[in-house]
Design an enzyme around this catalytic site. Structure first.
Site, PDB file in Angstrom:
ATOM      1  N   LYS A  10      -4.359   0.326  -0.709  1.00 16.27           N
ATOM      2  CA  LYS A  10      -3.318  -0.512  -1.304  1.00 16.27           C
ATOM      3  C   LYS A  10      -3.606  -0.765  -2.795  1.00 16.27           C
ATOM      4  O   LYS A  10      -4.733  -0.545  -3.264  1.00 16.27           O
ATOM      5  CB  LYS A  10      -3.230  -1.827  -0.518  1.00 16.27           C
ATOM      6  CG  LYS A  10      -2.842  -1.619   0.957  1.00 16.27           C
ATOM      7  CD  LYS A  10      -2.689  -2.948   1.705  1.00 16.27           C
ATOM      8  CE  LYS A  10      -2.296  -2.715   3.156  1.00 16.27           C
ATOM      9  NZ  LYS A  10      -2.004  -3.988   3.869  1.00 16.27           N
ATOM     10  N   TYR A  51       7.334  -0.636   6.672  1.00 15.58           N
ATOM     11  CA  TYR A  51       7.095  -1.983   7.207  1.00 15.58           C
ATOM     12  C   TYR A  51       8.311  -2.546   7.954  1.00 15.58           C
ATOM     13  O   TYR A  51       8.446  -3.769   8.071  1.00 15.58           O
ATOM     14  CB  TYR A  51       6.674  -2.918   6.078  1.00 15.58           C
ATOM     15  CG  TYR A  51       5.218  -2.724   5.642  1.00 15.58           C
ATOM     16  CD1 TYR A  51       4.174  -2.809   6.570  1.00 15.58           C
ATOM     17  CD2 TYR A  51       4.888  -2.477   4.315  1.00 15.58           C
ATOM     18  CE1 TYR A  51       2.844  -2.636   6.176  1.00 15.58           C
ATOM     19  CE2 TYR A  51       3.554  -2.307   3.910  1.00 15.58           C
ATOM     20  CZ  TYR A  51       2.540  -2.392   4.857  1.00 15.58           C
ATOM     21  OH  TYR A  51       1.222  -2.227   4.472  1.00 15.58           O
ATOM     22  N   ASN A 114      -5.331  -6.801   1.596  1.00 18.98           N
ATOM     23  CA  ASN A 114      -6.439  -6.444   2.481  1.00 18.98           C
ATOM     24  C   ASN A 114      -6.828  -4.969   2.395  1.00 18.98           C
ATOM     25  O   ASN A 114      -7.331  -4.381   3.356  1.00 18.98           O
ATOM     26  CB  ASN A 114      -6.112  -6.870   3.915  1.00 18.98           C
ATOM     27  CG  ASN A 114      -4.870  -6.186   4.449  1.00 18.98           C
ATOM     28  OD1 ASN A 114      -4.227  -5.411   3.753  1.00 18.98           O
ATOM     29  ND2 ASN A 114      -4.529  -6.482   5.687  1.00 18.98           N
ATOM     30  N   HIS A 117      -4.282   0.311   4.612  1.00 21.10           N
ATOM     31  CA  HIS A 117      -3.412   0.446   5.781  1.00 21.10           C
ATOM     32  C   HIS A 117      -3.862   1.671   6.560  1.00 21.10           C
ATOM     33  O   HIS A 117      -4.166   2.708   5.966  1.00 21.10           O
ATOM     34  CB  HIS A 117      -1.941   0.642   5.372  1.00 21.10           C
ATOM     35  CG  HIS A 117      -1.103   1.124   6.526  1.00 21.10           C
ATOM     36  ND1 HIS A 117      -0.553   0.259   7.444  1.00 21.10           N
ATOM     37  CD2 HIS A 117      -0.801   2.381   6.960  1.00 21.10           C
ATOM     38  CE1 HIS A 117       0.078   0.969   8.383  1.00 21.10           C
ATOM     39  NE2 HIS A 117      -0.062   2.251   8.108  1.00 21.10           N
ATOM     40  N   GLU A 128       4.903   7.337  10.347  1.00 17.67           N
ATOM     41  CA  GLU A 128       4.488   6.991   8.977  1.00 17.67           C
ATOM     42  C   GLU A 128       4.166   8.242   8.156  1.00 17.67           C
ATOM     43  O   GLU A 128       4.451   8.284   6.960  1.00 17.67           O
ATOM     44  CB  GLU A 128       3.270   6.053   9.043  1.00 17.67           C
ATOM     45  CG  GLU A 128       3.619   4.697   9.664  1.00 17.67           C
ATOM     46  CD  GLU A 128       2.400   3.828   9.955  1.00 17.67           C
ATOM     47  OE1 GLU A 128       1.248   4.277   9.697  1.00 17.67           O
ATOM     48  OE2 GLU A 128       2.595   2.697  10.447  1.00 17.67           O
TER      49      GLU A 128
HETATM   50  P1  IDP Z   1      -2.252  -4.383   9.867  1.00 11.69           P
HETATM   51  O1  IDP Z   1      -2.146  -3.852   8.454  1.00 11.69           O
HETATM   52  O2  IDP Z   1      -3.640  -4.821  10.197  1.00 11.69           O
HETATM   53  O3  IDP Z   1      -1.658  -3.428  10.896  1.00 11.69           O
HETATM   54  P2  IDP Z   1       0.147  -6.025  10.231  1.00 11.69           P
HETATM   55  O4  IDP Z   1       0.218  -7.213  11.116  1.00 11.69           O
HETATM   56  O5  IDP Z   1       0.861  -4.774  10.680  1.00 11.69           O
HETATM   57  O6  IDP Z   1      -1.391  -5.736   9.923  1.00 11.69           O
HETATM   58  O7  IDP Z   1       0.718  -6.483   8.822  1.00 11.69           O
HETATM   59  C1  IDP Z   1       0.981  -5.524   7.813  1.00 11.69           C
HETATM   60  C2  IDP Z   1       0.422  -6.047   6.501  1.00 11.69           C
HETATM   61  O8  IDP Z   1       1.141  -7.222   6.138  1.00 11.69           O
HETATM   62  C3  IDP Z   1      -1.035  -6.511   6.552  1.00 11.69           C
HETATM   63  O9  IDP Z   1      -1.950  -5.449   6.396  1.00 11.69           O
HETATM   64  C4  IDP Z   1      -1.093  -7.489   5.390  1.00 11.69           C
HETATM   65  O10 IDP Z   1      -1.152  -6.792   4.143  1.00 11.69           O
HETATM   66  C5  IDP Z   1       0.283  -8.149   5.490  1.00 11.69           C
HETATM   67  N1  IDP Z   1       0.262  -9.375   6.312  1.00 11.69           N
HETATM   68  C6  IDP Z   1       0.219  -9.476   7.666  1.00 11.69           C
HETATM   69  N2  IDP Z   1       0.221 -10.758   8.072  1.00 11.69           N
HETATM   70  C7  IDP Z   1       0.290 -11.495   6.943  1.00 11.69           C
HETATM   71  C8  IDP Z   1       0.309 -12.911   6.689  1.00 11.69           C
HETATM   72  O11 IDP Z   1       0.279 -13.736   7.603  1.00 11.69           O
HETATM   73  N3  IDP Z   1       0.352 -13.293   5.384  1.00 11.69           N
HETATM   74  C9  IDP Z   1       0.394 -12.406   4.345  1.00 11.69           C
HETATM   75  N4  IDP Z   1       0.379 -11.070   4.556  1.00 11.69           N
HETATM   76  C10 IDP Z   1       0.316 -10.621   5.816  1.00 11.69           C
HETATM   77 MG    MG Z   2       0.310  -2.929  11.305  1.00 11.27          MG
END
Ligand code: IDP
Ligand code: MG
Length: 137
Positions: A10, A51, A114, A117, A128
């Site tokens: 990212k 997304y 974070n 992905h 994807e």
């Molecule tokens: P993942 O990337 O671990 O699969 P997902 O739940 O699919 O997690 O969420 C996609 C992305 O959205 C996450 O990697 C993170 O960047 C963002 N995200 C998920 N939950 C939150 C939140 O509660 N606050 C802010 N960003 C979030």
């Molecule tokens: Mg996810």
């Protein structure tokens, strides 16, 4: 079983100069290979498809904006159980909850930013990969 997965480093990872560190961890795993890799600023239209499952959630808009805020590294990684394996290297979504030793656990603090992905299933990987590498065979 050999598989293919989509990995995105990212914009936070690229801005912070962590490309080598993160790609290195993936390359270090036995029998995995990076088979496509490009530095690319992601289009909003691609991110909306990517997304789609999160549309309407409070974090959706800021997430898409962040993901379009600068270049990402988009990669295809192939190898033995690579879908589950890259998710394990990445760690849980919340970097504070992610264990030390994982990419998110070692480098992140903010849930949105974070670092990485990785596709979460064979179905997600297929979907994807088509979004980001439509011509990849
Ligand atoms: P993942 O990337 O671990 O699969 P997902 O739940 O699919 O997690 O969420 C996609 C992305 O959205 C996450 O990697 C993170 O960047 C963002 N995200 C998920 N939950 C939150 C939140 O509660 N606050 C802010 N960003 C979030
Ligand atoms: Mg996810």
């Amino acid at each position: 079983m050999s598989e293919r997965t989509l990995v995105l480093l990212k914009p936070d990872a690229v801005r912070r100069g962590l490309i080598g560190e993160v790609v290195g961890r993936i390359e270090n795993k036995a029998d995995w290979a990076v088979t496509a890799l490009e530095l690319r600023t992601l289009e909003r239209s691609a991110l909306e498809q990517h997304y789609a499952e999160h549309v309407g959630k409070p974090f959706y808009e800021p997430l898409v904006e962040f993901m379009a805020s600068g270049p990402s590294v988009v990669m295809v990684v192939e190898g033995e159980r690579v879908i589950e394996g890259v998710r394990a290297l990445a760690g849980p979504t919340d970097p504070i909850a992610a264990p030390p030793g994982s990419i998110r656990g070692d480098f992140g603090t903010i849930v949105r930013e974070n670092l990485i992905h990785a596709s979460d299933s064979a179905e997600s990987a297929e979907r994807e990969l088509k979004i980001f590498f439509p011509d990849f065979i």
